[in-house]
Enzyme design. Sequence first.
Site, PDB file in Angstrom:
ATOM      1  N   HIS A   1       4.969  -0.033  -0.629  1.00 58.63           N
ATOM      2  CA  HIS A   1       5.733  -1.094   0.232  1.00 58.63           C
ATOM      3  C   HIS A   1       4.809  -2.026   1.047  1.00 58.63           C
ATOM      4  CE1 HIS A   1       4.083   1.866   3.220  1.00 58.63           C
ATOM      5  NE2 HIS A   1       3.920   0.559   3.978  1.00 58.63           N
TER       6      HIS A   1
ATOM      7  N   ASP B   1      -4.398 -10.614  -1.343  1.00 64.97           N
ATOM      8  CA  ASP B   1      -3.143 -11.203  -0.853  1.00 64.97           C
ATOM      9  C   ASP B   1      -2.376 -10.991  -2.196  1.00 64.97           C
ATOM     10  OD1 ASP B   1      -1.573 -12.671   0.643  1.00 64.97           O
ATOM     11  OD2 ASP B   1      -1.893 -14.572  -0.379  1.00 64.97           O
ATOM     12  N   HIS B   2      -1.146 -10.480  -1.722  1.00 62.96           N
ATOM     13  CA  HIS B   2      -0.237 -10.052  -2.792  1.00 62.96           C
ATOM     14  C   HIS B   2      -0.771  -9.193  -3.706  1.00 62.96           C
ATOM     15  CE1 HIS B   2       1.756 -13.366  -1.045  1.00 62.96           C
ATOM     16  NE2 HIS B   2       2.874 -12.720  -1.335  1.00 62.96           N
TER      17      HIS B   2
ATOM     18  N   CYS C   1       5.218   4.757   5.650  1.00 62.09           N
ATOM     19  CA  CYS C   1       3.986   4.375   4.601  1.00 62.09           C
ATOM     20  C   CYS C   1       3.529   5.241   3.582  1.00 62.09           C
ATOM     21  CB  CYS C   1       2.857   4.051   5.623  1.00 62.09           C
ATOM     22  SG  CYS C   1       2.870   2.727   6.336  1.00 62.09           S
TER      23      CYS C   1
ATOM     24  N   HIS D   1       3.101  -5.147   3.933  1.00 63.58           N
ATOM     25  CA  HIS D   1       3.113  -5.534   5.182  1.00 63.58           C
ATOM     26  C   HIS D   1       2.645  -7.049   5.318  1.00 63.58           C
ATOM     27  CE1 HIS D   1       3.303  -1.520   7.228  1.00 63.58           C
ATOM     28  NE2 HIS D   1       2.546  -1.124   6.220  1.00 63.58           N
TER      29      HIS D   1
ATOM     30  N   GLU E   1      -0.852  -4.801  11.678  1.00 63.14           N
ATOM     31  CA  GLU E   1      -0.264  -4.530  10.682  1.00 63.14           C
ATOM     32  C   GLU E   1       1.309  -4.807  10.650  1.00 63.14           C
ATOM     33  OE1 GLU E   1      -0.589  -0.418   7.742  1.00 63.14           O
ATOM     34  OE2 GLU E   1       0.199  -0.001   9.986  1.00 63.14           O
TER      35      GLU E   1
ATOM     36  N   HIS F   1       0.611  -1.231  -0.011  1.00 62.67           N
ATOM     37  CA  HIS F   1       0.057   0.173  -0.008  1.00 62.67           C
ATOM     38  C   HIS F   1       0.821   1.130  -0.090  1.00 62.67           C
ATOM     39  CE1 HIS F   1      -0.406   1.126   4.684  1.00 62.67           C
ATOM     40  NE2 HIS F   1       0.942   0.735   4.396  1.00 62.67           N
TER      41      HIS F   1
HETATM   42 NI    NI Z   1       2.385   0.865   5.724  1.00 65.90          NI
END
Ligand code: NI
Length: 136
Positions: free
Chosen positions: A41, A80-81, A35, A43, A124, A16
């Site tokens: 990047h 996912d991914h 972020c 998580h 997170e 995100h």
């Molecule tokens: Ni982040």
Amino acid sequence: MTQVAFYRVYTFSAAHRLDIPEKEAEANRELFGKCNNPNGHGHDYTLGIGLIGPPDPETGMVIPLSEFDRLVHEVIDPLDHKHLNEEIDYFKIHRSTGEEIVQYLWLQLQRKFGNKVFRIKLWETNNNYFELERMQ
Ligand code: NI
């Protein structure tokens, strides 16, 4: 009837970026820190889900595990991914913060499990988690 809460934990990974386009780059960096990285990047999210209800008289379970897994995967597998901002319509309108992601998951899980969804927690990082709980 006695209500029993059952919890199970799932994981998914997603990318995100947090950024408010109307703000200056410096202000975004200040507000969102890492972020705000321009290329996004990732998580590794951990999602804890609690369902509550009376155990079924025949099975003795709140919900069969296979059904729980199947329905939860229908919610989390699409994330996912993925890059949340770019690939999931909800996050084209809402920011991809933990606060917003946990609300998105809550809405999706309610569609699958209705009122049985009792509490969800979304980690997170090891240090941050976001929680929603059903009003009694
Ligand atoms: Ni982040």
